[in-house]
Write a protein that holds these residues in place. Structure first.
Motif, PDB file in Angstrom:
ATOM      1  N   LYS A   1      -0.973  39.136  16.315  1.00 53.58           N
ATOM      2  CA  LYS A   1      -0.141  39.185  17.526  1.00 53.58           C
ATOM      3  C   LYS A   1       0.830  38.025  17.592  1.00 53.58           C
ATOM      4  CE  LYS A   1      -3.378  36.616  20.397  1.00 53.58           C
ATOM      5  NZ  LYS A   1      -2.780  35.793  21.451  1.00 53.58           N
ATOM      6  N   THR A   2       0.498  36.894  16.981  1.00 58.03           N
ATOM      7  CA  THR A   2       1.386  35.733  17.006  1.00 58.03           C
ATOM      8  C   THR A   2       2.472  35.881  15.953  1.00 58.03           C
ATOM      9  OG1 THR A   2      -0.567  34.414  17.522  1.00 58.03           O
ATOM     10  CG2 THR A   2       1.448  33.204  16.961  1.00 58.03           C
TER      11      THR A   2
ATOM     12  N   CYS B   1       2.823  32.071  20.337  1.00 60.40           N
ATOM     13  CA  CYS B   1       2.966  33.530  20.531  1.00 60.40           C
ATOM     14  C   CYS B   1       4.196  33.835  21.375  1.00 60.40           C
ATOM     15  CB  CYS B   1       1.737  34.101  21.233  1.00 60.40           C
ATOM     16  SG  CYS B   1       0.164  33.678  20.474  1.00 60.40           S
TER      17      CYS B   1
ATOM     18  N   LYS C   1       3.338  38.584  13.786  1.00 59.21           N
ATOM     19  CA  LYS C   1       4.118  39.836  13.743  1.00 59.21           C
ATOM     20  C   LYS C   1       5.069  39.846  12.551  1.00 59.21           C
ATOM     21  CE  LYS C   1       3.620  40.720  18.661  1.00 59.21           C
ATOM     22  NZ  LYS C   1       3.796  41.742  19.662  1.00 59.21           N
TER      23      LYS C   1
END
Lengths: 374, 374
Positions: B46-47, B346, B49
Motif C-alpha cells: 500500500k505504501t 504512504c 504501489k
C-alpha cells in the motif's frame, strides 16, 4: 438489503462524484459577481485540474485562467487556453519550461517577489506580476517596501512588468461576509497602493489582480483592481461552508463509498473511504464545527443528520455520530452506498484521476479526466 | 549562487526521491527479523504501489504480498505476483472483480468480520481470513466473540475459510521497542486464541496473520503465528522515527524542492513543496517532536539542524526554525535545492505518479512508475 442506487452500479468505490448542476450554479454565481464589480474573472484551476471543467467556465469561451503548476499550464494550453497566470513564485530553473510554452503561443505570466527572481525573469524575457503581501500569509512584498520599485525597474527594463497581484489566504480563517469583505478591501488596498507606487516611479502597471474564494464573493468595491481570481468556488467544500461562503447544499463534490462493516458496541460504521479517498485534510478541525474527515450523506446526496467520518485509516473510514449528537445510528447494512462531503475540495480531488459526473440534464454518468503532478 | 546539485538538473520540483540503498537495508532488516521469528513475511504494498519496489523484495523471488486496493491486486498480478491478500473488509459489490482475478490464476484472498459478508463471500467461493480485533483500533471480531465461529462455519461450508488476521494500528500511538513488543504480543495472542476457537469448533485455520510496522520489528516470539505483514518499513518516515522504529537516517523517501522566496522579517524561506507535494498528513503533530510538514535536508540528504516545513499552502511550503531552536537561519538563495523527509510515507508517495530513484550503485537517476486509484 443495502439501499439501492442502481445508477452507481458501474462504479467501484471509493469514487469521486461531481454534481454538474451545482457546479454550474457556483460558476455562474461568481461570474455574475465579477461582472457586477466590473473586473475580469481569472478562475484558478488548481482545484479542478480538468479540461472539461475549464470548458464550462465563462459560458464556454476560453477565459484567462490561473494555474498552480506548470503541468496545469501545459495541459490547459494544449486544450486551447492561451492566457495563463502561473501563481506560484517562480524558480529560475523553471523558466525554460515557461519559455517553451510561450514559444508555442501561450501568454504565460509568472509571479515573483525578489530582485534575484526579477533578474532571471527579465533575462528570460518572461512577463511577470509582482506578488504583494496584503495579510502576512505567504510570500510577497508590502506595498510600501522600497524593493517593490527596484523589482519593477528590473522587470521594466526588459518590458516584463505586467503588474501586481495578491491573495488574502488569511481570509479562510475568519467567518462571515463582513469579515471576508474586510479582507477583500485589504487585497484591493494593498495592490492599488503597490500599483500607485510603481506608477509614481514611472513604471507601468496594467494588471492589478486580487482574490481568494472568500474575498471574491464578499468584495463590495474593487476600484483600481482589474482582475479577480478564485478556485475552490467551482466545487465548494465544508471549509467554505464553515465560514459561510456557501451552504452545505452548494457542495458539488462528494466521495461515493460502501459500508464494509460495523463495530456496534462503539457506534461505528466502517466504510471504504479512508484518508486515501478523502485526503488527510482536516481543515474544519479549527472551525466552529469540526466535520472530522467529512459529512455523511445517503447515496442521493441528502445529509444524514450528525453523521461524520470521525476517523480514517488509509482505506477505512469510521462513520459515527458527531460528539454530543442525540440521533440514533441509522441501520446501514454492509453494501450500503453513501456519499461523503469533503473538508477541502482541492485536497480530496487530488486523490483521484477522474470525476464521475452526475450530468446537469440527468442521463448516464460521465467520466471527466483530471490530472496531477508538476 | 544556489547550491549546485547537477545530478538533479533534469528534474522539475517538487519531485519524489527514493534512496534505493536505504530501502534495501530496510527491506533486508525485516526479512531477517521474519526469518528469525520463523514466519513468512507478506509485505504490504500500500505504501510503495510500485512493481519495481515489489521486485526488490524477497531477494527477487515474487513473495506473497498484501494490498489495500483491488487496483493494486490487479497491477501486481499483471506483474507476476500470484499470492495476494486484499486486507480491507470486503464489500459484496467487489466480489466480481475478485472472482475475475482469481479466474486468471491469482490466489487473491479477502478479509471480513461479519456473517453477512461471509455469506456473500462463500457464495462467490472466494477464500477469506476473518479479521480479529486485537486493540479496538478498527474492524474485526474479538477472539471470544461467538460470531467468530458462526462466520467460520459459513465460510467453511464452501471451503472458503483460510484463517485469521489482525493489525495493531494502536501500536503507532506508543513509543519504544518494549511498548511495540507488548502490542506484538497482543496481535499474537488475539489471533492464536481466535485460531484455537475455530479449531475447537472443528474448523480449519491454516493461516494466522499479524502485523504492523512497529510490531513486526519489535516482536520477540510469534509462536502460533504463520505470517507477518508490514508496509511502511520499506521506506520508513518521521512518524516511525518518532516512535523509535527507525532512525531519521533510515528514511529512504524525500521530496526534492526549490527555494522560491524569503520573508526575512519572519524567518521564513519559501519552497515549492506545499501540502500537494508533502500531503496533508501531520502524523508527528501528536508525537513528542512535531515535525510540521517535514524535516529539511540539503540536496545531498543531510539534515539541516532544526529546520522544518512549519506551514504549507497548496504549492508553497514555509521553511522555518523549529520553535525554540537557537540555530541561525542558513542562507539559502532562491533556486537552492532541498530535500524534505515526510511525516508519513504512504500519504506523501500517494501525491506522485513516479519515484526518481537514487540507484544503489550510484550512476544515473532512474524513474520507477507508481500507481494509485482503486
Amino acid at each position: 438489503m443495502p439501499a439501492k442506487a442502481p445508477r452507481f452500479d458501474s462504479l467501484s468505490t471509493p469514487a469521486l462524484l461531481l454534481d454538474e448542476a451545482k457546479m454550474m450554479r457556483n460558476i455562474e454565481r461568481l461570474e455574475v459577481q465579477a461582472q457586477t464589480l466590473g473586473v475580469t474573472l481569472r478562475p484558478h484551476l488548481k482545484t479542478a485540474k480538468s479540461v472539461e471543467v475549464a470548458r464550462r467556465l465563462n459560458k464556454g469561451v476560453a477565459p484567462a485562467i490561473t494555474v498552480s503548476t506548470l503541468a496545469e499550464a501545459e495541459a490547459f494550453h494544449a486544450a486551447g487556453f492561451a492566457d495563463i497566470l502561473y501563481a506560484v513564485g517562480i524558480a529560475p530553473q523553471k523558466l525554460a519550461r515557461v519559455q517553451a510554452l510561450r514559444a508555442k503561443g501561450c501568454d504565460l505570466i509568472v509571479i515573483l517577489d525578489s530582485a534575484e527572481q526579477a533578474r532571471a525573469v527579465a533575462q528570460a524575457e518572461v512577463p511577470a506580476l509582482i506578488e504583494i503581501d496584503c495579510d502576512g500569509h505567504r510570500g510577497g512584498r508590502r506595498p510600501e517596501d522600497a524593493s517593490l520599485v527596484e523589482i519593477g525597474r528590473i522587470l521594466h527594463e526588459k518590458g516584463c512588468l505586467r503588474g501586481v497581484m495578491t491573495h488574502a489566504g488569511e481570509s479562510y480563517g475568519v467567518r462571515g461576509k463582513a469579515a471576508h469583505a474586510a479582507f477583500a478591501e485589504q487585497e484591493r488596498s494593498a495592490t492599488v497602493r503597490a500599483a500607485e507606487a510603481l506608477r509614481n516611479a514611472g513604471l507601468p502597471c496594467p494588471v492589478v489582480s486580487v482574490g481568494s474564494t472568500p474575498t471574491a464573493h464578499a468584495a463590495r468595491d474593487l476600484s483600481g483592481v482589474t482582475e479577480l481570481r478564485a478556485g475552490v468556488y467551482m466545487f465548494f467544500d465544508l471549509v467554505m461552508a464553515g465560514i459561510d461562503v456557501c451552504a452545505v447544499n452548494d457542495i458539488a463534490l462528494s466521495v461515493l463509498t460502501t459500508v464494509i462493516g460495523h463495530q456496534q458496541d462503539k457506534g461505528w460504521i466502517m466504510v471504504d473511504a479512508g484518508w486515501m479517498a478523502m485526503s488527510r485534510d482536516r481543515g474544519t478541525a479549527a472551525q466552529d464545527v469540526d466535520q472530522g474527515y467529512g459529512v455523511v450523506c445517503d447515496a442521493d446526496g441528502q445529509v444524514l443528520p450528525d453523521l461524520i467520518i470521525s476517523g480514517a485509516n488509509q482505506e477505512h473510514g469510521i462513520v459515527s455520530r458527531r460528539p454530543g449528537a442525540k440521533v440514533t445510528l441509522p441501520d446501514l447494512p454492509v453494501g450500503t452506498l453513501l456519499r461523503i462531503l469533503p473538508n477541502h475540495a482541492c485536497a480530496t480531488a487530488a486523490q483521484y484521476d477522474r470525476y464521475t459526473v452526475l450530468s446537469q440534464g440527468g442521463g448516464a454518468l460521465q467520466t471527466w479526466q483530471r490530472f496531477g503532478g508538476w
